[in-house]
Design an enzyme around this catalytic site. Structure first.
Site, short mmCIF file in Angstrom:
data_model
loop_
_atom_site.label_atom_id
_atom_site.label_comp_id
_atom_site.label_asym_id
_atom_site.label_seq_id
_atom_site.Cartn_x
_atom_site.Cartn_y
_atom_site.Cartn_z
N ASP A 60 -0.25 54.29 17.73
CA ASP A 60 -0.07 53.42 16.55
C ASP A 60 -1.28 52.52 16.39
OD1 ASP A 60 0.80 51.83 14.51
OD2 ASP A 60 2.59 51.08 15.53
N LYS A 62 -2.75 52.27 13.34
CA LYS A 62 -2.77 51.92 11.90
C LYS A 62 -4.19 52.01 11.35
CE LYS A 62 1.38 49.16 12.17
NZ LYS A 62 1.42 48.98 13.64
N ASP A 65 -9.74 52.59 7.61
CA ASP A 65 -11.18 52.38 7.38
C ASP A 65 -11.72 53.41 6.38
OD1 ASP A 65 -13.87 51.42 7.87
OD2 ASP A 65 -13.14 50.71 9.80
O1 NUP Z 1 6.09 48.67 9.44
C1 NUP Z 1 5.97 48.72 10.65
N1 NUP Z 1 6.75 47.93 11.44
C2 NUP Z 1 6.68 47.96 12.82
O2 NUP Z 1 7.43 47.22 13.46
C3 NUP Z 1 5.07 49.60 11.28
C4 NUP Z 1 4.97 49.64 12.67
N2 NUP Z 1 4.14 50.50 13.25
N3 NUP Z 1 5.78 48.80 13.43
C5 NUP Z 1 5.68 48.87 14.91
O3 NUP Z 1 6.95 49.30 15.43
C6 NUP Z 1 5.39 47.54 15.58
O4 NUP Z 1 4.02 47.34 15.70
C7 NUP Z 1 6.07 47.72 16.93
O5 NUP Z 1 5.22 48.47 17.79
C8 NUP Z 1 7.27 48.59 16.62
C9 NUP Z 1 8.56 47.81 16.42
O6 NUP Z 1 8.87 47.11 17.58
P1 NUP Z 1 10.19 46.20 17.75
O7 NUP Z 1 10.30 45.32 16.57
O8 NUP Z 1 11.35 47.17 17.87
O9 NUP Z 1 9.94 45.47 19.03
#
Ligand code: NUP
EC number: 4.1.1.23
Length: 221
Positions: A60, A62, A65
């Site tokens: 992850d 994200k 760029d």
């Molecule tokens: O929209 C997003 N929301 C999100 O929480 C996109 C993400 N990639 N995440 C990721 O999902 C966030 O960075 C974290 O790693 C995980 C959610 O974690 P938690 O809220 O269950 O602890």
């Protein structure tokens, strides 16, 4: 990635031993492990290969760029052993195409964020989320990242993309979403972090969410 438990662990701890222990503990309840900046910046990129022993790895990062930089980033991510990468969609089609090109060279997958799960995700991203979902579908991405905190949005996005793309959905537990609701709305997998890795017994916590999803799929939810 196989759809079995329909759960992905978000392993946002910063200690290598703890990460490996939790991964081993909960591996039977998850179809993949998502690693991101907190763990990789703390322990190094090698953690991806170590965790890959337990489950497929989604990186992850994200990625957001210009196409050339996206290409260079994705190459490093796949060389490190990740099975999939999460990229942002708002940077546009050329940037996404660059990620998908590299992924197909390595026979790996790309997930595109269409809308984020936190409250701020509704400010700038939500209004363009559906256009991003369409673009990701046209570009041939493997899946989308859509918010478990807004199951109605997941439902809408599922309608737009049909069965062509998978949906992975973060926001269960700590952010307020319910696994069964978002699976019912059309997500293929839920992503769960703190509710598992911060639990006193991560294995129990993972098992409970897996059971909730199973009940939903059996129509008992
Ligand atoms: O929209 C997003 N929301 C999100 O929480 C996109 C993400 N990639 N995440 C990721 O999902 C966030 O960075 C974290 O790693 C995980 C959610 O974690 P938690 O809220 O269950 O602890």
């Amino acid at each position: 990635m196989e759809r079995k438990t329909r759960m992905i662990l978000a392993l946002d701890v910063s200690d290598r031993e703890e990460a490996l222990k939790i991964a081993e503990d909960v591996s039977e309840f998850v179809d993949a492990i998502k690693v991101g900046y907190p763990l990789v910046l703390a322990t190094g990129l090698e953690i991806i290969r170590e965790l890959a022993e337990f489950a497929p790895i989604i990186a992850d990062f994200k990625v957001a760029d210009i196409p050339n930089t996206n290409r260079l980033i994705c190459k490093q991510v796949f060389e490190a052993g990740a099975d999939a990468v999460i990229v942002q969609g708002f940077t546009g089609r050329d940037s996404l195409d660059a990620c998908i090109e590299v992924a197909s060279e390595y026979r790996r997958d790309v997930f595109v964020v269409s809308e984020m799960s936190h409250p701020g995700g509704a400010e700038f991203l939500q209004p363009v989320g559906e256009a991003i979902a369409r673009m990701a579908s046209e570009a041939g991405a493997f899946g989308l990242v859509a918010p478990a905190t807004r199951p109605e949005r997941v439902k809408k996005i599922r309608k737009i993309i049909g069965d062509k793309l998978t949906i992975i959905s973060p926001g269960v537990g700590a952010q307020g979403g319910r696994a069964s609701d978002v699976i019912a709305a059309g997500a293929d997998w839920v992503i769960v972090g703190r509710s598992i890795y911060k639990a006193e017994l991560p294995k129990e916590a993972a098992s409970e969410i897996a059971a909730e999803i199973e009940a939903e799929l059996r129509g008992e939810g």
